[in-house]
Design an enzyme around this catalytic site. Sequence first.
Site, PDB file in Angstrom:
ATOM      1  N   CYS A   4     -19.291  61.904  70.327  1.00 20.12           N
ATOM      2  CA  CYS A   4     -20.445  61.015  70.551  1.00 20.12           C
ATOM      3  C   CYS A   4     -19.956  59.592  70.808  1.00 20.12           C
ATOM      4  CB  CYS A   4     -21.381  61.037  69.341  1.00 20.12           C
ATOM      5  SG  CYS A   4     -22.660  59.769  69.419  1.00 20.12           S
ATOM      6  N   CYS A   7     -21.057  57.105  68.098  1.00 14.94           N
ATOM      7  CA  CYS A   7     -20.272  57.261  66.860  1.00 14.94           C
ATOM      8  C   CYS A   7     -18.911  56.596  67.021  1.00 14.94           C
ATOM      9  CB  CYS A   7     -20.110  58.733  66.502  1.00 14.94           C
ATOM     10  SG  CYS A   7     -21.606  59.487  65.803  1.00 14.94           S
ATOM     11  N   HIS A  46     -25.643  60.038  62.542  1.00 19.53           N
ATOM     12  CA  HIS A  46     -25.810  60.684  63.847  1.00 19.53           C
ATOM     13  C   HIS A  46     -27.086  61.524  63.859  1.00 19.53           C
ATOM     14  CE1 HIS A  46     -24.564  62.211  67.780  1.00 19.53           C
ATOM     15  NE2 HIS A  46     -25.194  63.325  67.392  1.00 19.53           N
ATOM     16  N   ASN A  86     -35.718  55.708  74.233  1.00 19.75           N
ATOM     17  CA  ASN A  86     -35.878  56.783  75.211  1.00 19.75           C
ATOM     18  C   ASN A  86     -35.588  58.112  74.524  1.00 19.75           C
ATOM     19  OD1 ASN A  86     -36.356  54.881  77.250  1.00 19.75           O
ATOM     20  ND2 ASN A  86     -34.166  54.655  77.649  1.00 19.75           N
ATOM     21  N   THR A  94     -29.956  59.068  77.844  1.00 21.93           N
ATOM     22  CA  THR A  94     -28.641  59.476  78.360  1.00 21.93           C
ATOM     23  C   THR A  94     -27.586  59.616  77.260  1.00 21.93           C
ATOM     24  OG1 THR A  94     -28.003  57.180  78.832  1.00 21.93           O
ATOM     25  CG2 THR A  94     -29.065  58.412  80.611  1.00 21.93           C
ATOM     26  N   HIS A  99     -31.135  55.559  69.342  1.00 18.86           N
ATOM     27  CA  HIS A  99     -30.898  54.123  69.473  1.00 18.86           C
ATOM     28  C   HIS A  99     -32.164  53.456  69.961  1.00 18.86           C
ATOM     29  CE1 HIS A  99     -29.754  56.182  73.197  1.00 18.86           C
ATOM     30  NE2 HIS A  99     -30.182  55.110  73.845  1.00 18.86           N
ATOM     31  N   HIS A 101     -33.470  50.172  72.178  1.00 18.29           N
ATOM     32  CA  HIS A 101     -33.153  49.090  73.111  1.00 18.29           C
ATOM     33  C   HIS A 101     -33.994  47.874  72.723  1.00 18.29           C
ATOM     34  CE1 HIS A 101     -31.238  51.689  76.309  1.00 18.29           C
ATOM     35  NE2 HIS A 101     -31.967  52.619  75.689  1.00 18.29           N
TER      36      HIS A 101
HETATM   37  P1  AMP Z   1     -30.383  55.711  76.938  1.00 20.26           P
HETATM   38  O1  AMP Z   1     -30.257  55.923  78.422  1.00 20.26           O
HETATM   39  O2  AMP Z   1     -31.738  55.291  76.498  1.00 20.26           O
HETATM   40  O3  AMP Z   1     -29.850  56.891  76.179  1.00 20.26           O
HETATM   41  O4  AMP Z   1     -29.467  54.447  76.609  1.00 20.26           O
HETATM   42  C1  AMP Z   1     -28.073  54.514  76.573  1.00 20.26           C
HETATM   43  C2  AMP Z   1     -27.589  53.110  76.828  1.00 20.26           C
HETATM   44  O5  AMP Z   1     -26.235  53.029  76.415  1.00 20.26           O
HETATM   45  C3  AMP Z   1     -27.631  52.678  78.288  1.00 20.26           C
HETATM   46  O6  AMP Z   1     -28.463  51.530  78.419  1.00 20.26           O
HETATM   47  C4  AMP Z   1     -26.168  52.354  78.603  1.00 20.26           C
HETATM   48  O7  AMP Z   1     -26.023  51.249  79.465  1.00 20.26           O
HETATM   49  C5  AMP Z   1     -25.612  52.099  77.228  1.00 20.26           C
HETATM   50  N1  AMP Z   1     -24.187  52.303  77.087  1.00 20.26           N
HETATM   51  C6  AMP Z   1     -23.480  53.415  77.415  1.00 20.26           C
HETATM   52  N2  AMP Z   1     -22.180  53.253  77.110  1.00 20.26           N
HETATM   53  C7  AMP Z   1     -22.058  52.022  76.550  1.00 20.26           C
HETATM   54  C8  AMP Z   1     -20.972  51.277  76.019  1.00 20.26           C
HETATM   55  N3  AMP Z   1     -19.722  51.771  75.989  1.00 20.26           N
HETATM   56  N4  AMP Z   1     -21.208  50.029  75.550  1.00 20.26           N
HETATM   57  C9  AMP Z   1     -22.462  49.522  75.566  1.00 20.26           C
HETATM   58  N5  AMP Z   1     -23.533  50.185  76.042  1.00 20.26           N
HETATM   59  C10 AMP Z   1     -23.338  51.420  76.541  1.00 20.26           C
END
Ligand code: AMP
Length: 113
Positions: A4, A7, A46, A86, A94, A99, A101
């Site tokens: 993950c 994580c 997690h 999301n 994704t 999490h 935002h």
């Molecule tokens: P979601 O699409 O809602 O699952 O949000 C995942 C978020 O994680 C996206 O906005 C990505 O830009 C962000 N993200 C993915 N990898 C990283 C990383 N290494 N550092 C900071 N943000 C990340």
Amino acid sequence: MADCIFCKIIEGEIPSSKVYEDENMYAFRDIEPQAPVHVLIVPKKHITSLDGCSPEDAEILGKVMVKVKEIAEIAGITNGYRLVSNCGEDGFQTVEHIHFHLLGGRPMLWPPG
Ligand code: AMP
């Protein structure tokens, strides 16, 4: 969770721009910001998503919610914000570690699209 990405960020195995941390959560700048301020607030436990949480997660998720205003202030948000989680395919999630935002620094659109 071994594979993950969040994580690994929490464990410091992947670098991040930390905004806030305590025993329950870790907050850091999103790598692809969608607003002038875009912070991800991640419970250290997690949990996969809002769909994946259970009643025993209520305390930690509640602690995240009451900490949002402080994290917004630390991040430099002064005029309101939006908090988004999301969930699943239509929610365009994704990363499968729950999490939130935290978006600010400009007026948000509604409906979000
Ligand atoms: P979601 O699409 O809602 O699952 O949000 C995942 C978020 O994680 C996206 O906005 C990505 O830009 C962000 N993200 C993915 N990898 C990283 C990383 N290494 N550092 C900071 N943000 C990340």
